[in-house]
Design a protein around this motif. Structure first.
Motif, mmCIF file in Angstrom:
data_model
loop_
_atom_site.group_PDB
_atom_site.id
_atom_site.type_symbol
_atom_site.label_atom_id
_atom_site.label_comp_id
_atom_site.label_asym_id
_atom_site.label_seq_id
_atom_site.Cartn_x
_atom_site.Cartn_y
_atom_site.Cartn_z
ATOM 1 N N THR A 221 0.808 -1.227 0.000
ATOM 2 C CA THR A 221 0.000 0.000 0.000
ATOM 3 C C THR A 221 0.840 1.275 0.000
ATOM 4 O OG1 THR A 221 -0.186 -0.177 2.409
ATOM 5 C CG2 THR A 221 -1.979 -1.085 1.096
ATOM 6 N N THR B 262 -5.715 2.145 4.343
ATOM 7 C CA THR B 262 -4.577 3.022 4.615
ATOM 8 C C THR B 262 -5.020 4.486 4.605
ATOM 9 O OG1 THR B 262 -3.007 1.459 3.633
ATOM 10 C CG2 THR B 262 -2.301 3.749 3.771
ATOM 11 N N ASN C 205 -5.101 7.100 8.028
ATOM 12 C CA ASN C 205 -3.920 7.950 7.859
ATOM 13 C C ASN C 205 -3.681 8.814 9.102
ATOM 14 O OD1 ASN C 205 -4.584 11.067 7.301
ATOM 15 N ND2 ASN C 205 -6.294 9.829 6.490
#
Length: 280
Positions: free
Chosen positions: A83, A234, A238
């Motif tokens: 990712t 992801t 964050n």
């Protein structure tokens, strides 16, 4: 005519009438039995249909099921589940993070206006670019992963972008540009990106992806579907404080064009805020 004959005739008539009534009663009974049987069948069929509908409604959707699949990371990625997507010259000292959602109309405006400048800066080695993709416009809530309430185009496009990234960094950037272009990017309410055929049609405009069997098979088979969800996670988790798209981050700080936190949407604004961040 004698009384005997008359009485006999009456008796015979009554007997025929009785027999006819019995036949009618039997026919009525059979008819009722048929009606009841048909009604039972209809009820059972309806119940079965309702049961089937309930089962279908409660079956996990494709993207819900994909959450448990093993992630296949595209080439040209690093980090957990692939990712981390960083593109640019190794000599570039700083990295510009860009947070986008494939269906985001403001992202499309940014890419159409500022995208060429970003590409020129990458080619010159001014900075590296780290892409972080979200899918909240499909109805996925930030941090909750509630999948599919308003579409699936963001996730499907993200998966296709993974297939492009597996070809090369350049194919990924060119495909991303094409997806956000005025010609191909749909209105936010139009979930066109849910169609594999549409995504492949857009890819036909990218030289590295045109008639690319490997890319097309990956899109159709959903090779990078689980990766798309991992990338979306992801985005949701964050640590840059990003909650919307497009968002730009450098040196751990959000780059904004005004006091309201809006991203730079013109080349002049972009050059100003990025130039200042590069000096910082």
């Amino acid at each position: 005519m004698s009384k005997r004959n008359t009485q006999s005739a009456k008796t015979a008539a009554r007997e025929r009438l009785r027999q006819e009534r019995e036949r009618q009663a039997k026919r009525a009974k059979v008819k009722r039995q048929v009606i009841v049987a048909c009604s039972v069948v209809a009820v059972l069929a309806a119940a079965g249909g309702i049961g089937y509908a309930v089962v279908q409604a409660n079956k996990p959707g494709h993207w819900e099921a994909v959450k448990d699949d093993k992630v296949v990371a595209p080439a040209n990625t690093t980090g957990t589940n692939g990712t981390t997507v960083v593109i640019g010259k190794a000599s570039a000292k700083k990295t510009l993070k860009i947070y986008e959602d494939p269906r985001c109309p403001i992202c499309a405006q940014f890419e159409e206006t500022v995208g060429p400048t970003v590409k020129k800066d990458l080619d010159s080695g001014k900075y590296k670019l780290q892409y972080v993709g979200g899918t909240f416009l499909d109805g996925d809530s930030l941090g909750k992963g509630q999948i599919g309430s308003r579409g699936e185009g963001s996730k499907n496009a993200m998966s296709a972008m993974g297939a492009a990234l597996n070809v090369s960094d350049e194919a990924f950037l060119e495909y991303k540009t094409a997806l956000y272009s005025k010609k191909w990017h749909p209105d936010e309410s139009d979930d066109k990106f849910k169609s594999d055929d549409y995504l492949i049609k857009v890819a036909q405009t990218v030289p590295a992806l045109k008639d690319n069997a490997g890319f097309q098979n990956a899109v159709k088979k959903g090779t990078y579907d689980a990766w798309a969800l991992a990338m979306s996670k992801t985005f949701d988790t964050n640590k840059d404080g990003v909650t919307g798209t497009p968002s730009l981050v450098m040196n751990g700080k959000m780059l904004t064009a005004d006091g309201n936190g809006n991203p730079p949407m013109t080349v002049a604004q972009f050059n100003q805020v990025v130039g200042a961040a590069l000096k910082g």
